[in-house]
Design a protein around this motif. Structure first.
Motif, PDB file in Angstrom:
ATOM      1  N   ASN A  95       0.845  -1.204   0.000  1.00  0.00           N
ATOM      2  CA  ASN A  95       0.000   0.000   0.000  1.00  0.00           C
ATOM      3  C   ASN A  95       0.878   1.251   0.000  1.00  0.00           C
ATOM      4  OD1 ASN A  95       0.870   0.374   2.633  1.00  0.00           O
ATOM      5  ND2 ASN A  95      -1.066  -0.189   3.561  1.00  0.00           N
ATOM      6  N   ARG A  96       0.269   2.414   0.139  1.00  0.00           N
ATOM      7  CA  ARG A  96       1.003   3.684   0.083  1.00  0.00           C
ATOM      8  C   ARG A  96       2.002   3.828   1.230  1.00  0.00           C
ATOM      9  NH1 ARG A  96      -3.728   4.790  -2.525  1.00  0.00           N
ATOM     10  NH2 ARG A  96      -3.614   6.206  -4.295  1.00  0.00           N
ATOM     11  N   MET A  97       1.781   3.120   2.332  1.00  0.00           N
ATOM     12  CA  MET A  97       2.688   3.191   3.473  1.00  0.00           C
ATOM     13  C   MET A  97       3.781   2.127   3.390  1.00  0.00           C
ATOM     14  SD  MET A  97       0.081   4.073   6.550  1.00  0.00           S
ATOM     15  CE  MET A  97       1.433   4.216   7.679  1.00  0.00           C
ATOM     16  N   GLY A  98       3.795   1.380   2.260  1.00  0.00           N
ATOM     17  CA  GLY A  98       4.826   0.372   2.070  1.00  0.00           C
ATOM     18  C   GLY A  98       4.499  -0.953   2.727  1.00  0.00           C
ATOM     19  N   ARG A  99       3.252  -1.168   3.126  1.00  0.00           N
ATOM     20  CA  ARG A  99       2.856  -2.412   3.772  1.00  0.00           C
ATOM     21  C   ARG A  99       2.144  -3.324   2.778  1.00  0.00           C
ATOM     22  NH1 ARG A  99       5.341  -1.445   8.231  1.00  0.00           N
ATOM     23  NH2 ARG A  99       4.847   0.443   9.332  1.00  0.00           N
ATOM     24  N   ASP A 100       2.401  -4.642   2.920  1.00  0.00           N
ATOM     25  CA  ASP A 100       1.725  -5.570   2.019  1.00  0.00           C
ATOM     26  C   ASP A 100       0.335  -5.905   2.549  1.00  0.00           C
ATOM     27  OD1 ASP A 100       2.033  -7.449   4.040  1.00  0.00           O
ATOM     28  OD2 ASP A 100       3.478  -8.672   2.966  1.00  0.00           O
ATOM     29  N   VAL A 101      -0.333  -6.802   1.884  1.00  0.00           N
ATOM     30  CA  VAL A 101      -1.699  -7.173   2.257  1.00  0.00           C
ATOM     31  C   VAL A 101      -1.748  -7.685   3.695  1.00  0.00           C
ATOM     32  CG1 VAL A 101      -3.610  -8.711   1.691  1.00  0.00           C
ATOM     33  CG2 VAL A 101      -2.283  -7.674  -0.132  1.00  0.00           C
ATOM     34  N   ASP A 102      -0.697  -8.357   4.124  1.00  0.00           N
ATOM     35  CA  ASP A 102      -0.631  -8.876   5.493  1.00  0.00           C
ATOM     36  C   ASP A 102      -0.076  -7.829   6.455  1.00  0.00           C
ATOM     37  OD1 ASP A 102      -1.595 -11.374   4.749  1.00  0.00           O
ATOM     38  OD2 ASP A 102       0.400 -12.070   4.204  1.00  0.00           O
ATOM     39  N   VAL A 103       0.019  -6.591   6.023  1.00  0.00           N
ATOM     40  CA  VAL A 103       0.476  -5.447   6.800  1.00  0.00           C
ATOM     41  C   VAL A 103       1.981  -5.490   7.096  1.00  0.00           C
ATOM     42  CG1 VAL A 103      -0.104  -3.977   8.772  1.00  0.00           C
ATOM     43  CG2 VAL A 103      -1.817  -5.509   7.900  1.00  0.00           C
ATOM     44  N   TYR A 104       2.770  -6.096   6.205  1.00  0.00           N
ATOM     45  CA  TYR A 104       4.216  -6.119   6.354  1.00  0.00           C
ATOM     46  C   TYR A 104       4.841  -5.258   5.270  1.00  0.00           C
ATOM     47  CZ  TYR A 104       3.401  -9.908   9.569  1.00  0.00           C
ATOM     48  OH  TYR A 104       2.976 -10.632  10.626  1.00  0.00           O
ATOM     49  N   ASN A 105       5.911  -4.530   5.631  1.00  0.00           N
ATOM     50  CA  ASN A 105       6.572  -3.689   4.639  1.00  0.00           C
ATOM     51  C   ASN A 105       7.508  -4.521   3.771  1.00  0.00           C
ATOM     52  OD1 ASN A 105       8.904  -4.080   6.130  1.00  0.00           O
ATOM     53  ND2 ASN A 105       8.858  -2.075   7.074  1.00  0.00           N
ATOM     54  N   SER A 106       8.208  -3.886   2.874  1.00  0.00           N
ATOM     55  CA  SER A 106       9.055  -4.614   1.922  1.00  0.00           C
ATOM     56  C   SER A 106      10.210  -5.339   2.617  1.00  0.00           C
ATOM     57  CB  SER A 106       9.597  -3.661   0.861  1.00  0.00           C
ATOM     58  OG  SER A 106      10.335  -2.620   1.464  1.00  0.00           O
ATOM     59  N   GLU A 107      10.574  -4.906   3.824  1.00  0.00           N
ATOM     60  CA  GLU A 107      11.614  -5.599   4.590  1.00  0.00           C
ATOM     61  C   GLU A 107      11.041  -6.757   5.392  1.00  0.00           C
ATOM     62  OE1 GLU A 107      11.592  -2.013   4.966  1.00  0.00           O
ATOM     63  OE2 GLU A 107      12.925  -1.984   3.243  1.00  0.00           O
ATOM     64  N   GLY A 108       9.698  -6.878   5.408  1.00  0.00           N
ATOM     65  CA  GLY A 108       9.056  -7.990   6.100  1.00  0.00           C
ATOM     66  C   GLY A 108       8.613  -7.693   7.516  1.00  0.00           C
ATOM     67  N   TYR A 109       8.507  -6.404   7.897  1.00  0.00           N
ATOM     68  CA  TYR A 109       8.116  -6.036   9.262  1.00  0.00           C
ATOM     69  C   TYR A 109       6.795  -5.279   9.260  1.00  0.00           C
ATOM     70  CZ  TYR A 109      12.760  -7.495  10.554  1.00  0.00           C
ATOM     71  OH  TYR A 109      13.876  -8.243  10.748  1.00  0.00           O
ATOM     72  N   ASP A 110       5.981  -5.498  10.310  1.00  0.00           N
ATOM     73  CA  ASP A 110       4.707  -4.782  10.420  1.00  0.00           C
ATOM     74  C   ASP A 110       4.941  -3.389  10.994  1.00  0.00           C
ATOM     75  OD1 ASP A 110       5.020  -5.084  13.195  1.00  0.00           O
ATOM     76  OD2 ASP A 110       3.443  -6.573  13.374  1.00  0.00           O
TER      77      ASP A 110
END
Length: 156
Positions: A32-47
């Motif tokens: 999403n716009r905040m860099g979080r994936d569908v599971d709410v994790y960013n591109s580095e893998g952290y929520d």
């Protein structure tokens, strides 16, 4: 129409707006716009709280403050004991310190740090004055110098 398209109200055949976001606010790459994936994790893998999918932060601790082996940053497990089995007060699960004494200063056999039990006798059965419960010293003589048969140190 251009304003509606720019506000993200128009979507292409794949379901993405002009900026590349779908109706749920996720970009084509899944973030999403905040860099979080569908599971709410960013591109580095952290929520957003800094924990990965396994539940650990970048320092290796979970939400409760324990690492993968179950030890917290102070070196204690979930029960409050260190690797040697002692709590933050230096007591083991039985209540004894590193030297083997409880809070009253008595070991598991009932002897204090000076080596005497509650009756005042050491592990060999002698008091601090050097006599056993029957009144004989380590050599087997009483205070008057006689053994249990009535003879003195010289055999008389």
């Amino acid at each position: 129409m251009g304003l509606l398209f720019k506000l993200g109200l128009a979507y292409d055949d794949d379901g993405y707006d002009v900026d590349g976001y779908n109706r749920d606010g996720y970009y084509r790459n899944g973030y999403n716009r905040m860099g979080r994936d569908v599971d709410v994790y960013n591109s580095e893998g952290y929520d957003r709280e800094g924990y990965n999918k396994d539940g650990f932060n970048t320092a290796g601790f979970d939400r409760e403050g324990y690492n993968e082996t179950g030890i917290n940053k102070d070196g204690y497990d979930r029960n409050g004991y260190d690797i040697d089995g002692y709590d933050c007060y230096g007591r083991n699960s039985d209540g004894y310190d590193h030297d083997g004494y409880n809070t009253e200063g008595v070991d598991k056999d009932g002897y204090n740090k000076a080596g005497y039990n509650k009756d005042g006798y050491d592990r060999k059965g002698f008091s601090s004055s050097g006599y056993d419960i029957h009144g004989y010293n380590r050599d087997g003589y009483d205070a008057q110098g006689f053994d249990c048969t009535g003879y003195d140190v010289h055999g008389y």
